[in-house]
Design a protein around this motif. Structure first.
Motif, short mmCIF file in Angstrom:
data_model
loop_
_atom_site.label_atom_id
_atom_site.label_comp_id
_atom_site.label_asym_id
_atom_site.label_seq_id
_atom_site.Cartn_x
_atom_site.Cartn_y
_atom_site.Cartn_z
N MET A 1 -14.49 -26.97 -19.13
CA MET A 1 -16.13 -26.44 -19.74
C MET A 1 -16.99 -26.97 -19.05
N ASN A 2 -17.62 -26.37 -18.04
CA ASN A 2 -18.89 -27.09 -17.53
C ASN A 2 -19.55 -26.10 -16.86
N ASN A 3 -20.23 -24.91 -17.65
CA ASN A 3 -20.91 -24.15 -16.94
C ASN A 3 -22.21 -24.45 -16.64
N TYR A 4 -22.86 -25.29 -17.38
CA TYR A 4 -24.37 -25.69 -17.32
C TYR A 4 -24.62 -27.03 -16.98
N ARG B 1 -27.93 -23.37 -12.77
CA ARG B 1 -27.19 -23.76 -13.99
C ARG B 1 -27.93 -24.45 -15.21
N GLU C 1 -21.69 -24.13 -24.16
CA GLU C 1 -20.78 -24.07 -23.16
C GLU C 1 -19.63 -23.14 -23.59
N HIS D 1 -21.09 -19.43 -23.42
CA HIS D 1 -21.33 -19.29 -22.07
C HIS D 1 -22.39 -18.05 -21.83
#
Ligand SMILES: [Zn+2]
Length: 213
Positions: free
Chosen positions: A1-4, A89, A205, A208
């Motif tokens: 979980m590292n979208n931003y 991001r 996250e 999303h």
């Protein structure tokens, strides 16, 4: 979980080695018994507690402020915009606490979140943070402006207006309100706010949302 990539801004400045508060006196409050609250110092203390939580959960973040100096807002925003340009991001989160003007100290209370004016994806982010605060900070008032269909307040604050990424500014309670200042200065209080910030970040996250401005 590292979208931003979370671009963290602790508002105002800290205290230098020789004991000088680097920020205007409006951003501090001295209570009648001498208890003194330095907003810039407290903002930093909260982010200092958030950082290890972010590391533990593998959330990506960057700091756009100086540990001590009250760097100009333009400088903070330029750094954030540069970071955002790399992969688009970024989400900017500015950490503050509120105060009433002279003559009205102690009359304000609660938590508020600001975004820039108009409908943007910042509103989505603010709503997720609001929901998390409402769930976990029940002992304090959650201030909302529902006039435009969502909870956040909208203002032309420099860091909200000039950032090219979604941006929110959180006023963590009122530091000229004795009960809230004591909470903010306590280890329990700082840890709790940092935890709520972490949970808010994790919720964003997870959900999303697309970051269109
Ligand atoms: Zn502030």
């Amino acid at each position: 979980m590292n979208n931003y990539k979370w671009l963290l801004d602790a508002g105002h400045g800290g205290i230098t080695n020789d004991g000088k508060y680097t920020t205007a006196p409006a951003k501090m409050h001295v209570f009648e018994d001498g208890l003194t609250f330095y907003e810039g110092v407290n903002n930093r203390a909260i982010v200092d507690r958030l950082i290890p939580m972010l590391k533990d959960t593998g959330i990506e973040y960057e700091l756009v402020y100086d540990q001590v100096l009250d760097t100009p807002l333009r400088q903070r925003v330029e750094k954030a915009n540069k970071l955002y340009d790399v992969d688009r991001r970024g989400i900017y989160v500015s950490i503050h606490s509120d105060a009433m003007p002279d003559g009205a100290h102690g009359k304000g209370s609660g938590l508020s979140i600001y975004t820039s004016k108009g409908k943007t994806s910042s509103d989505l982010i603010a709503t997720i943070f609001y929901d998390t605060y409402a769930e976990h900070l029940k002992e304090f008032r959650i201030r909302k402006d529902l006039s435009d269909g969502d909870a956040d307040f909208e203002e032309d604050f420099y860091v909200l207006r000039k950032t090219s990424c979604p941006a929110i500014l959180i006023e963590n309670l009122f530091f000229d309100n004795r009960r809230e200042a004591e909470f903010l200065m306590s280890e329990v209080g700082q840890q709790k706010i940092a935890k709520i910030l972490l949970l808010s970040i994790l919720a964003v996250e997870r959900m999303h949302p697309a970051l269109t401005l």
